[in-house]
Design an enzyme around this catalytic site. Structure first.
Site, PDB file in Angstrom:
ATOM      1  N   HIS A  40     -13.938  11.771  11.062  1.00 15.81           N
ATOM      2  CA  HIS A  40     -12.825  11.496  10.142  1.00 15.81           C
ATOM      3  C   HIS A  40     -13.064  12.179   8.801  1.00 15.81           C
ATOM      4  CE1 HIS A  40     -11.608   8.189  12.857  1.00 15.81           C
ATOM      5  NE2 HIS A  40     -10.432   8.349  12.301  1.00 15.81           N
TER       6      HIS A  40
ATOM      7  N   GLY B 158       0.838  -1.215   0.000  1.00 18.21           N
ATOM      8  CA  GLY B 158       0.000   0.000   0.000  1.00 18.21           C
ATOM      9  C   GLY B 158       0.860   1.248   0.000  1.00 18.21           C
TER      10      GLY B 158
ATOM     11  N   LYS C  86     -12.718   8.186   4.291  1.00 19.65           N
ATOM     12  CA  LYS C  86     -12.745   6.974   5.128  1.00 19.65           C
ATOM     13  C   LYS C  86     -13.896   6.054   4.702  1.00 19.65           C
ATOM     14  CE  LYS C  86     -12.215   5.330   9.816  1.00 19.65           C
ATOM     15  NZ  LYS C  86     -11.131   4.416   9.392  1.00 19.65           N
TER      16      LYS C  86
HETATM   17  P1  NAD Z   1      -5.471   4.611   1.183  1.00 15.46           P
HETATM   18  O1  NAD Z   1      -6.661   4.185   0.385  1.00 15.46           O
HETATM   19  O2  NAD Z   1      -4.900   5.976   0.942  1.00 15.46           O
HETATM   20  O3  NAD Z   1      -4.271   3.568   0.958  1.00 15.46           O
HETATM   21  C1  NAD Z   1      -4.449   2.177   0.873  1.00 15.46           C
HETATM   22  C2  NAD Z   1      -3.426   1.677  -0.144  1.00 15.46           C
HETATM   23  O4  NAD Z   1      -3.458   0.244  -0.116  1.00 15.46           O
HETATM   24  C3  NAD Z   1      -3.771   2.121  -1.581  1.00 15.46           C
HETATM   25  O5  NAD Z   1      -2.610   2.633  -2.218  1.00 15.46           O
HETATM   26  C4  NAD Z   1      -4.244   0.830  -2.227  1.00 15.46           C
HETATM   27  O6  NAD Z   1      -4.004   0.786  -3.632  1.00 15.46           O
HETATM   28  C5  NAD Z   1      -3.378  -0.176  -1.457  1.00 15.46           C
HETATM   29  N1  NAD Z   1      -3.837  -1.554  -1.602  1.00 15.46           N
HETATM   30  C6  NAD Z   1      -5.102  -2.019  -1.618  1.00 15.46           C
HETATM   31  N2  NAD Z   1      -5.091  -3.345  -1.874  1.00 15.46           N
HETATM   32  C7  NAD Z   1      -3.784  -3.699  -1.995  1.00 15.46           C
HETATM   33  C8  NAD Z   1      -3.115  -4.919  -2.253  1.00 15.46           C
HETATM   34  N3  NAD Z   1      -3.798  -6.061  -2.445  1.00 15.46           N
HETATM   35  N4  NAD Z   1      -1.768  -4.927  -2.308  1.00 15.46           N
HETATM   36  C9  NAD Z   1      -1.042  -3.801  -2.121  1.00 15.46           C
HETATM   37  N5  NAD Z   1      -1.634  -2.589  -1.896  1.00 15.46           N
HETATM   38  C10 NAD Z   1      -2.984  -2.565  -1.822  1.00 15.46           C
HETATM   39  O7  NAD Z   1      -5.871   4.403   2.698  1.00 15.46           O
HETATM   40  P2  NAD Z   1      -5.152   4.964   4.005  1.00 15.46           P
HETATM   41  O8  NAD Z   1      -5.809   6.207   4.447  1.00 15.46           O
HETATM   42  O9  NAD Z   1      -3.678   4.932   3.828  1.00 15.46           O
HETATM   43  O10 NAD Z   1      -5.587   3.849   5.075  1.00 15.46           O
HETATM   44  C11 NAD Z   1      -5.281   2.488   4.884  1.00 15.46           C
HETATM   45  C12 NAD Z   1      -5.846   1.674   6.046  1.00 15.46           C
HETATM   46  O11 NAD Z   1      -5.192   2.062   7.260  1.00 15.46           O
HETATM   47  C13 NAD Z   1      -7.344   1.896   6.290  1.00 15.46           C
HETATM   48  O12 NAD Z   1      -7.913   0.672   6.728  1.00 15.46           O
HETATM   49  C14 NAD Z   1      -7.360   2.930   7.397  1.00 15.46           C
HETATM   50  O13 NAD Z   1      -8.558   2.925   8.138  1.00 15.46           O
HETATM   51  C15 NAD Z   1      -6.189   2.440   8.208  1.00 15.46           C
HETATM   52  N6  NAD Z   1      -5.595   3.430   9.106  1.00 15.46           N
HETATM   53  C16 NAD Z   1      -5.195   2.989  10.326  1.00 15.46           C
HETATM   54  C17 NAD Z   1      -4.560   3.845  11.191  1.00 15.46           C
HETATM   55  C18 NAD Z   1      -4.019   3.302  12.490  1.00 15.46           C
HETATM   56  O14 NAD Z   1      -3.591   4.070  13.357  1.00 15.46           O
HETATM   57  N7  NAD Z   1      -3.992   1.982  12.681  1.00 15.46           N
HETATM   58  C19 NAD Z   1      -4.340   5.196  10.838  1.00 15.46           C
HETATM   59  C20 NAD Z   1      -4.764   5.623   9.577  1.00 15.46           C
HETATM   60  C21 NAD Z   1      -5.381   4.734   8.708  1.00 15.46           C
END
Ligand code: NAD
Length: 278
Positions: free
Chosen positions: A167, A21, A171
């Protein structure tokens, strides 16, 4: 979760990190934070095979300048890492956990919206590798959850618990994983199961609020990084415990702390409390 037990300390070499990702919001933030961390080295960056960013330099994309690690569509390239840090989607995180356990890489999973079956799959991977799973990797929220559990244990009769979160408009899951984790903490404090007392949707003739319920309310809009309040409504008084994130870097920094912990931990299923204690 597993009692944390660290094995032999890391050698002085840098910890090799793989980021699936990598083109996403958190992926790019992690790459920026890794570039600033002398003890960490980015060795693999992947994204969906059909993502526009495939073949691009992950450092350029993250805004740190060229780093020579191109974004790959092949998740097996993550096998070069000591620790895989995954903020993607539930389906992708489970697939990456299988790759990580197959190649003996430690893992940090920050993805939210996982089902009970998904969590069981992560726990299975954690039989053979150290795996830290946490819906909110901020240190502040980890401490907030502890406080909520303590307060919920004290404020019982006549106190109503409501959890409010806000958020950004991108999201895709609700309530947030953090709001659910805070609900779990409140339920734990009261010695009940969240699924038996949670009230997620209120519309129309809902009837009066049931004593003991834990209610959830969700706001979505703009560029809000993440705000959570746990409100204890009493008779003529109110206790509110809140956390406001203003920069996603806090999640990335917490995830890197979790990665350092995982790099030298024994196989097991860990959370951020283990990381803070470790
Ligand atoms: P985002 O959509 O910007 O990024 C997700 C990335 O994952 C994208 O680039 C997408 O193409 C990629 N992806 C999807 N399927 C994939 C695969 N099979 N292989 C490789 N890459 C793949 O989302 P984001 O805002 O970065 O958030 C991602 C996740 O993290 C969400 O579930 C969000 O809720 C979570 N999050 C958690 C926290 C935490 O503190 N734990 C903080 C922020 C976001």
């Amino acid at each position: 979760m597993t009692t944390p037990m660290t094995s032999s300390p890391m050698t002085s070499s840098r910890i090799k990190i793989g980021i699936p990702g990598a083109a996403g919001r958190m992926g790019r933030m992690l790459i920026r934070e890794i570039a600033a961390a002398p003890d960490l080295e980015l060795v693999a960056a992947t994204d969906r095979a059909d993502a526009e960013a495939i073949g691009q330099d992950s450092g350029l994309l993250a805004g740190t300048g060229t780093n020579g690690v191109l974004i790959s569509g092949n998740p097996d390239s993550l096998a070069d890492a000591d620790v895989v840090i995954d903020f993607t989607s539930p389906v992708a995180s489970i697939a990456h956990a299988k790759i990580a356990s197959g190649h003996n890489c430690a893992m940090v999973v920050g993805t939210t919206g996982l089902s009970g079956d998904d969590e069981t799959a992560l726990a299975a991977a954690a039989n053979s590798i150290p795996l830290v799973y946490c819906a909110n990797t901020s240190i502040g929220v980890t401490l907030l959850a502890r406080l909520v559990e303590q307060v919920a244990a004290q404020l019982v009769e006549g106190w109503d618990i409501e959890i409010l979160e806000a958020h950004h408009h991108h999201k895709v899951d609700a309530p947030s994983g953090t709001a659910l984790a805070l609900g779990e903490a409140a339920a734990r404090g009261r010695g009940v199961k969240l699924e038996e007392v949670s009230d997620m949707v209120r519309q129309g003739q809902t009837g009066a609020r049931k004593p003991g319920d834990i209610g959830f309310a969700v706001l979505r809009g703009g560029d809000v990084t993440g705000e959570h309040s746990v409100i204890f409504f009493g008779d003529s008084e109110r206790v509110e415990i809140s956390h406001k994130a203003t920069d996603r870097a806090i999640f990335a920094r917490g995830a890197l702390r979790a990665a350092r912990f995982a790099a030298s931990a024994r196989p097991g299923f860990y959370d951020m409390n283990d990381v803070l204690a470790g």
